[in-house]
Enzyme design. Structure first.
Site, PDB file in Angstrom:
ATOM      1  N   TYR A   4       0.812  10.086 -11.512  1.00 54.52           N
ATOM      2  CA  TYR A   4       0.370   9.044 -10.570  1.00 54.52           C
ATOM      3  C   TYR A   4      -0.261   7.880 -11.323  1.00 54.52           C
ATOM      4  CZ  TYR A   4      -2.656   6.793  -7.056  1.00 54.52           C
ATOM      5  OH  TYR A   4      -3.305   5.876  -6.259  1.00 54.52           O
ATOM      6  N   SER A  39       0.783   8.788  -2.971  1.00 53.29           N
ATOM      7  CA  SER A  39      -0.581   8.375  -3.319  1.00 53.29           C
ATOM      8  C   SER A  39      -1.502   9.519  -3.740  1.00 53.29           C
ATOM      9  CB  SER A  39      -1.214   7.649  -2.123  1.00 53.29           C
ATOM     10  OG  SER A  39      -1.463   8.572  -1.078  1.00 53.29           O
ATOM     11  N   GLU A  75      -7.498   5.487 -11.350  1.00 51.20           N
ATOM     12  CA  GLU A  75      -6.940   6.600 -12.127  1.00 51.20           C
ATOM     13  C   GLU A  75      -6.352   6.105 -13.445  1.00 51.20           C
ATOM     14  OE1 GLU A  75      -6.696  10.019 -11.465  1.00 51.20           O
ATOM     15  OE2 GLU A  75      -8.086   9.721  -9.822  1.00 51.20           O
ATOM     16  N   LEU A 124       0.833  -1.209   0.000  1.00 52.70           N
ATOM     17  CA  LEU A 124       0.000   0.000   0.000  1.00 52.70           C
ATOM     18  C   LEU A 124       0.862   1.251   0.000  1.00 52.70           C
ATOM     19  CD1 LEU A 124      -2.467  -1.125   2.837  1.00 52.70           C
ATOM     20  CD2 LEU A 124      -2.585  -1.648   0.396  1.00 52.70           C
ATOM     21  N   SER A 133      -5.076   1.387  -9.131  1.00 50.22           N
ATOM     22  CA  SER A 133      -5.940   2.568  -9.007  1.00 50.22           C
ATOM     23  C   SER A 133      -6.840   2.760 -10.225  1.00 50.22           C
ATOM     24  CB  SER A 133      -5.070   3.811  -8.833  1.00 50.22           C
ATOM     25  OG  SER A 133      -5.865   4.976  -8.975  1.00 50.22           O
TER      26      SER A 133
END
Ligand code: NDP
Length: 328
Positions: A150, A85, A128, A81, A126
């Protein structure tokens, strides 16, 4: 023998909730921070589990550090994790973002290869990566069209995990998680910024809430529920990638309006648009289809955006303890 989980990036929002979930399931949990001596481990303290997690320093961009930790603690499951971020910050720190996410993930995969054995690996992917989904909710087959450093980094890490799974037969999964929130979200994320600012204004503060593009739409879910999906991925017979989302997307202006309503306020009286907060490129609409997770993992979301807003607002109204059980 109890299972042993290594959570890389335990000091963040998801690290705290995942630690709680795994401890409740009888796991021994080892969690890392880049500097465990300096990190506050706010989330672990907030959930009252700091003393139950063994916290250690590990730097993902340093292969020796990663290998040393895995070799020392011999985990059966690893959850990565860790990494820069924030989408917004990635425009200002693109190199740090790429290195922490891509090189960090690669170092973990290589260390798992070095160690051999049967370690199961979860990679924090993600939504994204999809970029703008428009009205059609993304599935696991939707092509990636990243729109930030990102997202490019997360897409690279995703492909590395898929490649190592195929090439070396590693049990490695990527969870393609859509936005998930909680009282443990830091205030640099827009949801917590909105909730905290509205609460302060309701308590008498004269400040104004400054926002960038409030027309964007996101699929917001509840972090304590999303970490359960991570665990479920590693309990399957075969490793695979899964979208985790609620299936409902709403605009940021909807989020702001509801939060101010919770505080008995009219958002238009306290909010202003600040062009300096606009991103160089942004995602207008992000929608996810969690159908595969429901079918194969038996995972379905309990809260959509309205439940998320209620849970986040309660932290300022003396209800709930940030454990994720608020209002349930
Ligand atoms: P947080 O930002 O709360 O936590 C990230 C962790 O990574 C922290 O524990 C921090 O540990 C570590 N970290 C931060 N910056 C760096 C860096 N530059 N290099 C190395 N490590 C760093 O994230 P969340 O818990 O919200 O998310 C967990 C993961 O899931 C992240 O990878 C995130 O990108 C991803 N994700 C999150 C979503 C969400 O909505 N929350 C949605 C989709 C994906 P320390 O500073 O102690 O070293």
């Amino acid at each position: 023998m109890s299972k042993r989980a290594l959570i890389l990036g335990v000091s963040g929002q998801d690290g705290a909730y995942l630690s709680k979930l795994l401890l409740d399931k009888g796991y021994q949990v080892i969690g890392t921070s880049r500097d465990a001596g300096l990190s506050t481990f706010f989330g672990l303290h907030r959930l009252g589990i700091f003393n139950k997690v063994l916290t250690v320093s590990t730097v993902l961009t340093d292969f020796r550090s990663v290998l040393g930790t895995i070799r020392k603690y011999q985990p059966t499951e690893i959850y990565n994790l860790a990494g820069q971020s924030s989408v917004g910050l990635s425009f200002d720190q693109p190199v740090e973002t790429m290195e922490s996410v891509v090189l960090g993930t690669l170092n973990v995969l290589e260390a798992i290869r070095f160690e051999g054995g049967n370690i199961r690996f979860y990679n924090a992917g993600s939504s994204e990566c999809f970029g703008d989904t428009g009205e059609l909710a993304a599935t696991e087959a939707t092509p990636f069209r990243p729109r930030s450093p990102y997202a490019v980094a997360k897409a690279s890490a995703h492909y590395l995990v898929a490649n190592y799974r195929e090439a070396y037969n590693l049990f490695a999964c990527t969870g393609i998680l859509f936005n998930h929130e909680s009282p443990l979200r830091p205030e640099r994320f827009v949801t917590q910024k909105i909730v905290s600012t509205a609460a302060r204004i309701a308590a008498g503060s004269q400040e104004r809430l400054r926002l960038g593009n409030i027309g964007i739409a996101r699929d917001w879910g509840w972090a304590p529920e999303f970490v359960e999906a991570m665990w479920r991925m590693l309990q399957q017979k075969n490793a695979d990638d899964y979208i985790i989302a609620t299936g409902r997307s709403e605009s940021l202006s909807y989020f702001v309006e509801r939060v101010f309503e919770h505080n008995g306020l009219d958002w238009k009286m306290h909010t202003e648009i600040d062009d300096s907060l606009l991103r160089p490129s942004d995602i207008h609409v992000s929608r996810g289809n969690p159908g595969k997770a429901a079918q194969q993992l038996g995972w379905t979301p309990g809260r959509d955006i309205d439940g998320v807003i209620a849970g986040m607002c309660e932290q300022f109204h003396g209800v709930g303890d940030g454990s994720g059980r608020v209002g349930q």
